[in-house]
Design an enzyme around this catalytic site. Sequence first.
Site, PDB file in Angstrom:
ATOM      1  N   CYS A 241     -35.707 -37.178   6.664  1.00 43.11           N
ATOM      2  CA  CYS A 241     -34.987 -36.275   5.709  1.00 43.11           C
ATOM      3  C   CYS A 241     -34.890 -37.604   4.583  1.00 43.11           C
ATOM      4  O   CYS A 241     -35.802 -38.181   4.286  1.00 43.11           O
ATOM      5  CB  CYS A 241     -33.589 -36.277   6.093  1.00 43.11           C
ATOM      6  SG  CYS A 241     -32.788 -37.595   6.714  1.00 43.11           S
ATOM      7  N   GLY A 242     -33.933 -37.604   3.833  1.00 42.30           N
ATOM      8  CA  GLY A 242     -33.556 -38.653   2.705  1.00 42.30           C
ATOM      9  C   GLY A 242     -33.500 -39.645   3.190  1.00 42.30           C
ATOM     10  O   GLY A 242     -34.041 -40.507   2.738  1.00 42.30           O
TER      11      GLY A 242
END
Length: 285
Positions: A241-242
């Site tokens: 993800c981030g």
Amino acid sequence: MTTPTDPLVSTEWLAAHIGEANVKVLDASFKLPGVLPLPKDDYLAAHLPGAVFFDVDAVSDHSNPLPHMFPSAEQFGRDIGNLGISNADTVVIYDAGGWVAAPRAWWMFLSYGHGNVRILNGGLKKWRAEGRPVESGEVKPKPATFKASYDSKRVRSMQQLIANVASHAEQVIDARAADRFEGRAPEPRPGIRSGHIPGARNVPYNLLFDAATGTMKPLDDLRAAFTGAGVKLDAPIVTSCGSGVSAGVLTLALYRLGITDTALYDGSWSEWGQAGGPPIATGPA
């Protein structure tokens, strides 16, 4: 009903057990940098009775410049013990109900050898919508002893992911929104390139829960979200993800589908996307 393999517990279950001495409740609410009020301030304003604040940024490797990377087993054991949790406790984790960090904290507990950990389905949002009691102020727990042992199979490094771009041994599933994954939107962290790991699939984490109630979607809907994105559920999977937080929502959804042997890329895009980092891809998966 909660099946033995289901990490989720209902608000009804928690309401019935929240006073028990060996049931420890953690508020793991989290927000992106710069979003106010801070999660800790939200916690101080309202939290489940007896809940202790689990700070994703504090329970991390402070020697690493990347955000909230997994700490050593020694540090995790010390930090969790200081939250009043022992190896004999049942840990129930919740967040604000937007499914951001409770799954990350849950996966950390599993990765450090504590299997008796659950997530409150719907989080604080559902709890409050049902008119259940909340408290304000800080809960100061009595420190306990928590021994942690790290299972590296549950986590991946950038070096492993670089090798995987060539080998395709593991599917990489990215939990970020499609416009970030495809490189059409800037990243929230400054200096990070836009795009995704070459070969990755995209399952935005917000597709996996009902925003109105905060509860996770039925198993058939979870399965459809992954297969619709081209994920083979019978082949190895790494979530990303981030910054290694919302990837846990994918990890949790897969776990509920019986896929319990996935790994999480801890550095995620905040590591891969740095200037001068490995090759990136843009556009749809």
